[in-house]
Design an enzyme around this catalytic site. Sequence first.
Site, PDB file in Angstrom:
ATOM      1  CB  VAL A  83     -38.241 -18.369  27.482  1.00  0.00           C
ATOM      2  CG1 VAL A  83     -37.059 -19.308  27.309  1.00  0.00           C
ATOM      3  CG2 VAL A  83     -37.838 -17.117  28.237  1.00  0.00           C
ATOM      4  CB  CYS A  84     -38.795 -20.338  22.068  1.00  0.00           C
ATOM      5  SG  CYS A  84     -39.106 -21.729  20.974  1.00  0.00           S
TER       6      CYS A  84
END
Length: 166
Positions: A88-89
């Site tokens: 996840v960014c």
Amino acid sequence: MASRASETILRRQLREISRNGIPGISAGLVDDNIYNWEVMLIGPDDTLYEGGFFKARLTFPEDYPLMPPKMRFETPMWHPNVYPDGNVCISILHPPGEDKYGYEDAGERWLPVHSVETILLSVIAMLSSPNPDSPANMDAAKELRENYPSFKKRVRKLARDSAEML
């Protein structure tokens, strides 16, 4: 000593989530390891991910909460802000301080006041409102911008498939 403090904080946060709950989210330890959590997110209502069951891992550093954990979806995910490998960014999972590229303000990045709850709520918000202007998955961002019907079809299929995998 830092790991002892982080263990105490993480145990308290797990207890709070277990007691109070976050709608659509459950969390627990992997192999009784306080630094490794398994999370199940139900796709938020009124989004393309609605009805999906998405399994993820939160991996905490020993210097938590000074540094952020990493979050990785184990269920296949098609989203501009999720790398193809599932990582996840989002801004609050980026290390504290100034962004060397100047894209994010320091206040948008990790701060020790964040908790597991704020992380998970941010991920739910990310699923609800993808940001194709800061993509981790260029192909998903491009498809979202240039061929929304195809993006929608792919995400809805992922959500259906994830529910069938349970």
